[in-house]
Design an enzyme around this catalytic site. Structure first.
Site, PDB file in Angstrom:
ATOM      1  N   SER A  94       0.798  -1.231   0.000  1.00 16.76           N
ATOM      2  CA  SER A  94       0.000   0.000   0.000  1.00 16.76           C
ATOM      3  C   SER A  94       0.826   1.274   0.000  1.00 16.76           C
ATOM      4  O   SER A  94       0.380   2.318  -0.486  1.00 16.76           O
ATOM      5  CB  SER A  94      -0.931   0.020   1.209  1.00 16.76           C
ATOM      6  N   LYS A 141      -8.761   1.966   5.229  1.00 14.10           N
ATOM      7  CA  LYS A 141      -7.967   3.094   4.753  1.00 14.10           C
ATOM      8  C   LYS A 141      -8.829   4.336   4.557  1.00 14.10           C
ATOM      9  O   LYS A 141      -8.381   5.456   4.791  1.00 14.10           O
ATOM     10  CB  LYS A 141      -7.242   2.716   3.466  1.00 14.10           C
TER      11      LYS A 141
END
Length: 214
Positions: A94, A141
């Site tokens: 990520s 997220k």
């Protein structure tokens, strides 16, 4: 640069991390991620970012050493025990996109807008690939972006954005006044986040110019 990075074994949760890079012009091409809390996948992302930067600049930075540090709430933690053995608190691809943008910022000496956060996996060709934590498996997220009052723009992989639109999951971000941009390559993300940058072409020229000066 500020990135949404994965936390925990499954990688669906996340938090905003400050990605800082230091570039030494007198080196031998070493890429090192600093910190006990990051996993091997973060190191791999940093290496991909360095390869891509070199590939678009005729390998002008091949003798630089690059040091990457992720400043997160997990800073200083050791590996955690899991049902499969041990795992790093910060893992997954990520952080790749934010690492690449931070590296470009260091090379060009241009600052990244601190109100922009990003997440995305990258390849050595500069492609941006989808990540977890932004879809039906978990919205960790997005929750991390919403929890940060300074976030004004969120940059994510184009595929993830299409999924969010399809599932009508953009509403919380819209209500918070956060602009969401989908990108398919590293330079798109840099153009959306680096202050004073006009477009991708001007960025490529600047990267090559910096290399020539060395």
């Amino acid at each position: 640069a500020y990135g949404l990075v994965a936390v925990g074994e499954e990688g669906t949760g996340g938090f905003v991390a400050a990605i800082e890079t230091v570039v030494s012009r007198n080196g031998n091409g070493k890429v090192k991620v600093i910190g006990s809390e990051v996993g091997e996948s973060v190191q791999a992302s940093a290496e991909d970012a360095f390869i891509y930067l070199n590939s678009i600049s005729d390998w002008r930075y091949k003798n630089c050493d690059v040091f990457v540090e992720l400043v997160t709430p997990a800073k200083g933690l050791e590996k955690m025990s899991t049902r499969f053995g041990t795992a790093a608190p910060v893992s997954g691809p990520s952080a790749g996109l934010a690492i690449a943008v931070a590296l470009i910022s260091s090379i060009t000496k241009l600052k990244v807008d601190p109100s922009v956060v990003m997440t995305g996996a990258i390849t050595a060709r500069g492609e941006v690939w989808p990540v977890g934590g932004l879809d039906y498996r978990g919205m960790g997220k997005i929750e991390a972006a919403l929890a940060d009052k300074y976030v004004k723009k969120l940059i994510i992989p184009k595929y993830n954005l299409e999924q969010l639109i399809e599932t009508k999951s953009l509403e919380p971000l819209n209500r918070a006044g956060i602009v969401v941009k989908g990108v398919s390559d590293v330079l798109e993300a840099a153009a959306e986040s680096i202050i004073g940058l006009k477009d991708k072409d001007s960025l490529i020229n600047l990267i090559r110019k910096e290399g020539k000066e060395e």
